[in-house]
Design a protein around this motif. Structure first.
Motif: not given
Length: 168
Positions: A28, A32, A37-40, A63
């Motif tokens: 990440p 992220s 969060q993944y791919y924030a 999300y």
């Protein structure tokens, strides 16, 4: 604390018993990690690429709803590295990367048969997994730092790989 306390820590996998495809990033980025969060990072094209590939607008969802929608399509998320040292978000800055524990993945998730690597850094693991019976694909990175290909060009590869496994 132990010696690894200065290493950045990644996230647990987003996966369930119905997951047939796992998208693996490298690790990440700063946004992220900050958001957990993944791919924030808003400029990262991941959620747009997945949305267009699946024909379902995940971008507009919260999300947790995005993750549930991915899982409903049989797609999970994880990263190649569990932890690493890195300044910034570039894959090229990853140092001392420690791999996630993939040893029990096949036993725990027998429906998992395809691994899609988000970019070349994660893709360095493709041969390892192919030798263990997985279908593998290296996708063009969703990172805004990978600007050699347009969104439309990236989307062609993403659609091909994500739709291929959904039609099997």
């Amino acid at each position: 604390m132990d010696q690894t306390s200065n290493l950045l820590q990644g996230f647990p996998p987003v996966i369930n018993a119905q997951t047939h495809t796992l998208i693996l990033g490298s690790f990440p980025g700063v946004a992220s990690l900050d958001a957990t969060q993944y791919y924030a990072y808003k400029q990262n094209q991941f959620w747009r690429l997945v949305s267009a590939s699946l024909g379902s607008d995940l971008v507009k969802l919260e999300y947790e709803q995005r993750l549930q929608a991915l899982l409903a399509h049989g797609i999970g998320l994880w990263d190649v590295f569990h932890s690493c040292a890195r300044t910034g978000s570039l894959d090229s800055a990853i140092r001392d990367g420690k791999l996630n524990d993939f040893s029990s993945l096949q036993a725990m998730y027998p429906n998992l048969r395809k691994l899609c690597f988000n970019g070349q850094t994660a893709g360095k693991m493709a041969t390892y997994f192919k030798e263990r019976g997985y279908i593998t694909a290296i996708l063009p990175s969703s990172s805004p730092a990978y600007a050699m290909r347009s969104f439309a060009e990236k989307l062609q590869d993403w659609q091909h790989e994500l739709q291929a496994v959904n039609s099997e």
